[in-house]
Design a protein around this motif. Structure first.
Motif, PDB file in Angstrom:
ATOM      1  N   LEU A 108      40.436 -45.047  37.875  1.00  0.00           N
ATOM      2  CA  LEU A 108      40.920 -46.366  38.256  1.00  0.00           C
ATOM      3  C   LEU A 108      40.854 -47.273  37.119  1.00  0.00           C
ATOM      4  O   LEU A 108      39.399 -47.758  36.601  1.00  0.00           O
ATOM      5  N   ASP A 109      41.689 -48.106  36.671  1.00  0.00           N
ATOM      6  CA  ASP A 109      41.735 -49.019  35.795  1.00  0.00           C
ATOM      7  C   ASP A 109      42.171 -50.102  36.275  1.00  0.00           C
ATOM      8  O   ASP A 109      43.101 -50.241  37.033  1.00  0.00           O
ATOM      9  N   VAL A 110      41.294 -51.385  36.260  1.00  0.00           N
ATOM     10  CA  VAL A 110      41.896 -53.012  36.799  1.00  0.00           C
ATOM     11  C   VAL A 110      42.256 -53.440  35.504  1.00  0.00           C
ATOM     12  O   VAL A 110      41.259 -53.867  34.553  1.00  0.00           O
ATOM     13  N   GLU A 111      43.585 -53.808  35.288  1.00  0.00           N
ATOM     14  CA  GLU A 111      43.901 -54.701  34.190  1.00  0.00           C
ATOM     15  C   GLU A 111      45.333 -55.204  34.340  1.00  0.00           C
ATOM     16  O   GLU A 111      46.079 -54.612  35.048  1.00  0.00           O
ATOM     17  N   TRP A 112      45.671 -56.280  33.684  1.00  0.00           N
ATOM     18  CA  TRP A 112      47.001 -56.782  33.589  1.00  0.00           C
ATOM     19  C   TRP A 112      47.378 -57.282  34.981  1.00  0.00           C
ATOM     20  O   TRP A 112      48.635 -57.211  35.151  1.00  0.00           O
ATOM     21  N   GLY A 113      46.549 -57.541  35.837  1.00  0.00           N
ATOM     22  CA  GLY A 113      47.103 -57.951  37.316  1.00  0.00           C
ATOM     23  C   GLY A 113      47.401 -56.655  38.134  1.00  0.00           C
ATOM     24  O   GLY A 113      47.875 -56.526  39.225  1.00  0.00           O
ATOM     25  N   LEU A 114      47.156 -55.493  37.487  1.00  0.00           N
ATOM     26  CA  LEU A 114      47.280 -54.244  38.316  1.00  0.00           C
ATOM     27  C   LEU A 114      46.276 -53.259  38.400  1.00  0.00           C
ATOM     28  O   LEU A 114      45.454 -53.434  37.668  1.00  0.00           O
ATOM     29  N   TYR A 115      46.263 -52.344  39.190  1.00  0.00           N
ATOM     30  CA  TYR A 115      45.640 -51.103  39.407  1.00  0.00           C
ATOM     31  C   TYR A 115      46.402 -50.057  38.861  1.00  0.00           C
ATOM     32  O   TYR A 115      47.540 -49.688  39.313  1.00  0.00           O
ATOM     33  N   GLU A 116      45.748 -49.114  38.006  1.00  0.00           N
ATOM     34  CA  GLU A 116      46.246 -47.795  37.667  1.00  0.00           C
ATOM     35  C   GLU A 116      45.366 -46.737  37.752  1.00  0.00           C
ATOM     36  O   GLU A 116      43.975 -46.879  37.482  1.00  0.00           O
ATOM     37  N   VAL A 117      45.763 -45.875  38.599  1.00  0.00           N
ATOM     38  CA  VAL A 117      44.912 -44.438  38.948  1.00  0.00           C
ATOM     39  C   VAL A 117      45.660 -43.225  38.384  1.00  0.00           C
ATOM     40  O   VAL A 117      46.757 -43.151  38.436  1.00  0.00           O
ATOM     41  N   GLU A 118      44.946 -42.401  38.269  1.00  0.00           N
ATOM     42  CA  GLU A 118      45.387 -40.869  38.214  1.00  0.00           C
ATOM     43  C   GLU A 118      44.964 -40.265  39.635  1.00  0.00           C
ATOM     44  O   GLU A 118      44.005 -40.412  40.037  1.00  0.00           O
ATOM     45  N   ALA A 119      45.929 -39.418  39.948  1.00  0.00           N
ATOM     46  CA  ALA A 119      45.836 -38.624  41.162  1.00  0.00           C
ATOM     47  C   ALA A 119      46.625 -37.128  41.399  1.00  0.00           C
ATOM     48  O   ALA A 119      47.602 -37.273  40.188  1.00  0.00           O
ATOM     49  N   PHE A 120      46.428 -36.676  42.347  1.00  0.00           N
ATOM     50  CA  PHE A 120      47.474 -35.599  42.757  1.00  0.00           C
ATOM     51  C   PHE A 120      48.430 -36.035  43.882  1.00  0.00           C
ATOM     52  O   PHE A 120      47.914 -36.339  44.820  1.00  0.00           O
ATOM     53  N   ALA A 121      49.446 -36.012  43.519  1.00  0.00           N
ATOM     54  CA  ALA A 121      50.586 -36.274  44.698  1.00  0.00           C
ATOM     55  C   ALA A 121      50.432 -35.199  45.546  1.00  0.00           C
ATOM     56  O   ALA A 121      49.765 -34.072  45.330  1.00  0.00           O
ATOM     57  N   PRO A 122      51.249 -35.469  46.810  1.00  0.00           N
ATOM     58  CA  PRO A 122      50.962 -34.460  47.627  1.00  0.00           C
ATOM     59  C   PRO A 122      51.721 -33.180  47.332  1.00  0.00           C
ATOM     60  O   PRO A 122      51.392 -31.860  48.004  1.00  0.00           O
ATOM     61  N   ASP A 123      52.669 -33.144  46.147  1.00  0.00           N
ATOM     62  CA  ASP A 123      53.069 -31.853  45.757  1.00  0.00           C
ATOM     63  C   ASP A 123      52.414 -31.070  44.777  1.00  0.00           C
ATOM     64  O   ASP A 123      52.377 -29.955  44.420  1.00  0.00           O
ATOM     65  N   ASN A 159      51.108 -31.971  41.784  1.00  0.00           N
ATOM     66  CA  ASN A 159      51.374 -32.637  40.559  1.00  0.00           C
ATOM     67  C   ASN A 159      50.378 -33.768  40.125  1.00  0.00           C
ATOM     68  O   ASN A 159      50.315 -34.615  40.874  1.00  0.00           O
ATOM     69  N   GLU A 160      49.941 -33.785  39.060  1.00  0.00           N
ATOM     70  CA  GLU A 160      48.916 -34.965  38.713  1.00  0.00           C
ATOM     71  C   GLU A 160      49.887 -36.040  38.146  1.00  0.00           C
ATOM     72  O   GLU A 160      50.905 -35.764  37.567  1.00  0.00           O
ATOM     73  N   VAL A 161      49.614 -37.261  38.557  1.00  0.00           N
ATOM     74  CA  VAL A 161      50.538 -38.413  38.376  1.00  0.00           C
ATOM     75  C   VAL A 161      49.717 -39.674  37.969  1.00  0.00           C
ATOM     76  O   VAL A 161      48.502 -39.569  38.440  1.00  0.00           O
ATOM     77  N   GLU A 162      50.183 -40.724  37.442  1.00  0.00           N
ATOM     78  CA  GLU A 162      49.568 -41.890  37.199  1.00  0.00           C
ATOM     79  C   GLU A 162      50.414 -42.881  38.030  1.00  0.00           C
ATOM     80  O   GLU A 162      51.528 -42.810  38.031  1.00  0.00           O
ATOM     81  N   ILE A 163      49.623 -43.616  38.735  1.00  0.00           N
ATOM     82  CA  ILE A 163      50.326 -44.625  39.739  1.00  0.00           C
ATOM     83  C   ILE A 163      49.790 -46.065  39.226  1.00  0.00           C
ATOM     84  O   ILE A 163      48.669 -46.330  39.049  1.00  0.00           O
ATOM     85  N   GLU A 164      50.754 -46.882  39.388  1.00  0.00           N
ATOM     86  CA  GLU A 164      50.589 -48.248  38.978  1.00  0.00           C
ATOM     87  C   GLU A 164      50.847 -49.090  40.303  1.00  0.00           C
ATOM     88  O   GLU A 164      51.846 -48.948  41.027  1.00  0.00           O
ATOM     89  N   TYR A 165      49.696 -49.757  40.728  1.00  0.00           N
ATOM     90  CA  TYR A 165      49.797 -50.293  42.027  1.00  0.00           C
ATOM     91  C   TYR A 165      49.685 -51.964  41.866  1.00  0.00           C
ATOM     92  O   TYR A 165      48.671 -52.276  41.165  1.00  0.00           O
ATOM     93  N   ASP A 166      50.414 -52.745  42.561  1.00  0.00           N
ATOM     94  CA  ASP A 166      50.397 -54.215  42.389  1.00  0.00           C
ATOM     95  C   ASP A 166      49.611 -54.722  43.577  1.00  0.00           C
ATOM     96  O   ASP A 166      50.044 -54.535  44.673  1.00  0.00           O
ATOM     97  N   PRO A 167      48.342 -55.272  43.203  1.00  0.00           N
ATOM     98  CA  PRO A 167      47.422 -55.444  44.325  1.00  0.00           C
ATOM     99  C   PRO A 167      47.812 -56.759  45.180  1.00  0.00           C
ATOM    100  O   PRO A 167      47.605 -57.043  46.393  1.00  0.00           O
TER     101      PRO A 167
END
Length: 115
Positions: free
Chosen positions: A77-92, A94-102
């Protein structure tokens, strides 16, 4: 034709096996890391907005939301530029990177994570 089918099946098996193996090796976020991310978000928003900090979703709540959506193995989990970015495994799987706007609570982008 038989060789192509064999190679395709072998490649698919390797990809599926790799995803399962990768999930086992991932160290998911700990409670201490989530607390640190919440504190980092507090500081980030104070730096960005001063006294006018908007209401926003904590990293802990964003983590819970992503879990409820079926994401597993949430890590890095990275907290930067007003966003959260995480790496995770999608329900299928696959490993993904997610950008989340808090601020809005929206997932802005989901990219395949090849790293």
């Amino acid at each position: 034709m038989l060789i192509k089918t064999f190679l395709s099946a072998t490649a698919c098996s390797l990809l599926v096996g790799t995803a399962a193996f990768a999930q086992d090796d991932v160290v998911v976020l700990t409670a201490d890391e989530l607390t640190a991310a919440d504190e980092a978000a507090d500081l980030m928003f104070i730096e960005m907005y001063g006294d006018a900090v908007p209401t926003y979703v904590t990293a802990t709540d964003a983590y819970a939301t992503m879990q409820a959506m079926g994401y597993t193995g949430i890590h890095d989990l990275d907290v930067e530029w007003g966003l959260y970015e995480v790496e995770a495994f999608a329900p299928d799987g696959n490993e993904v990177e997610i950008e989340y706007d808090p601020v809005t609570g929206a997932i802005l982008d989901i990219d395949d994570n090849w790293f």
